[in-house]
Design an enzyme around this catalytic site. Structure first.
Site, short mmCIF file in Angstrom:
data_model
loop_
_atom_site.label_atom_id
_atom_site.label_comp_id
_atom_site.label_asym_id
_atom_site.label_seq_id
_atom_site.Cartn_x
_atom_site.Cartn_y
_atom_site.Cartn_z
N HIS A 1 -0.85 -11.37 -4.64
CA HIS A 1 0.55 -10.94 -4.56
C HIS A 1 1.51 -11.92 -5.21
CE1 HIS A 1 -0.47 -7.52 -2.13
NE2 HIS A 1 -1.03 -8.27 -1.21
N HIS B 1 -9.40 -2.17 -4.55
CA HIS B 1 -8.26 -2.45 -3.68
C HIS B 1 -7.31 -3.44 -4.33
CE1 HIS B 1 -5.89 -2.57 -0.04
NE2 HIS B 1 -5.80 -3.87 -0.24
N ASP C 1 -3.26 -3.07 -4.97
CA ASP C 1 -2.21 -4.06 -4.71
C ASP C 1 -1.34 -4.29 -5.94
OD1 ASP C 1 -2.85 -4.52 -2.06
OD2 ASP C 1 -4.07 -6.30 -2.45
N HIS D 1 0.84 -1.22 0.00
CA HIS D 1 0.00 0.00 0.00
C HIS D 1 0.86 1.26 0.00
CE1 HIS D 1 -3.18 -2.65 2.23
NE2 HIS D 1 -2.98 -3.03 0.98
#
Length: 285
Positions: free
Chosen positions: A266, A240, A244, A85
């Protein structure tokens, strides 16, 4: 190939940000400092006896469980968790070079989004540097996939992310959002989107030592049929996810291309970032 753009930027003055670490639940603190041109983003653990430099790049990633953690390959303790973030906020602010001193193993989560970091950076002001910014432009498709999730980057004269989110959960379901950096305001439309978690998973995560600092102040909590706290956007979850992606892609500095992602996290982001870095290194030879 690399394209020279406008001047590189760094901070005008030091910033101190305090808060709670999302996963450990402990107090967390970072100091952001100006850095010379061509430095990139450098992290240091200020609480360790040895000052170990951790450059934010794909090869520095040491853990991808529920966050992106970077660290030293030599010194096991020298690692910093949940950088994504903050990295997205730095990207959005237009900063290229920064030194980040971290007191402890994790970044303060603030409100679960990138917006508070972004505000701090812009309020303290930026300074231009003499060297030009070099942006890597992807010239051929690159992709990473795992099971029914994938992420690819295609040639594009700009920076765009098209993300499809698909959860087998009634509150999230399927959604799609597209962010084009030249057309959509990062600060208002992406940076404010918060991380989210499921009430049913909280106990299990705590047993694993994760999300110990999670609260309604820094995450969207999802129950079986509703969210406990109100959403900032109807499609905050997919926004969101784009946040990421931005943070993880910034491990390579600024790039040009159109990223298309379906259900990626991720692990896949960093796999793609590693493949992009291979192309970048070929250009530098």
């Amino acid at each position: 190939m690399y394209i020279e753009k406008e001047q590189q930027k760094t901070l005008k003055k030091e910033i101190l940000i305090k808060g709670t670490a999302l996963h450990s639940g402990k107090d967390a603190e970072i100091r952001l400092k100006a850095a010379p041109a061509d430095t990139g983003i450098i992290f240091y653990r200020s609480d360790l006896n040895q000052k170990i430099k951790i450059k934010a790049e794909p090869k520095a990633v040491v853990n991808l469980v529920r966050n992106t953690t970077i660290g030293s390959q030599e010194i096991k303790e020298a690692k910093v968790s949940t950088v994504e973030h903050l990295m997205a906020a730095i990207w959005g602010s237009g900063i290229d070079n920064l030194i980040i001193e971290v007191l402890g193993p994790e970044i303060p989560v603030v409100d679960g989004s990138a917006y508070p970091y972004y505000q701090h950076l812009l309020e303290n002001g930026l300074q231009e540097q003499q060297q030009k910014r070099k942006v890597f432009k992807v010239e051929a498709p690159i992709y990473a996939l795992q099971d029914d999730s994938y992420i690819t980057i295609l040639p594009y004269d700009g920076f765009k992310i098209s993300y499809t989110l698909d959860y087998q959960h009634p509150v999230i379901g399927s959604s799609y959002f597209e962010f084009d950096a030249d057309k959509i305001d990062f600060a208002e439309e992406i940076a404010k989107a918060r991380t989210f978690g499921f009430a049913a998973e909280v106990e299990k995560l705590h047993e694993q030592g994760l999300a110990l600092g999670g609260s309604l102040e820094n995450a969207v909590l999802i129950e079986e049929t509703k969210t406990v706290n109100p959403l900032r956007f109807e499609n905050e979850f997919v926004r969101h996810k784009i946040l990421d992606v931005i943070g993880d892609m910034f491990l390579n500095g600024r790039i040009m291309g159109h990223i298309i992602a379906v259900k990626s996290g991720h692990r896949l982001h960093v796999k793609l970032a590693e493949k992009i870095r291979e192309k970048m290194l070929e250009e530098e030879i």
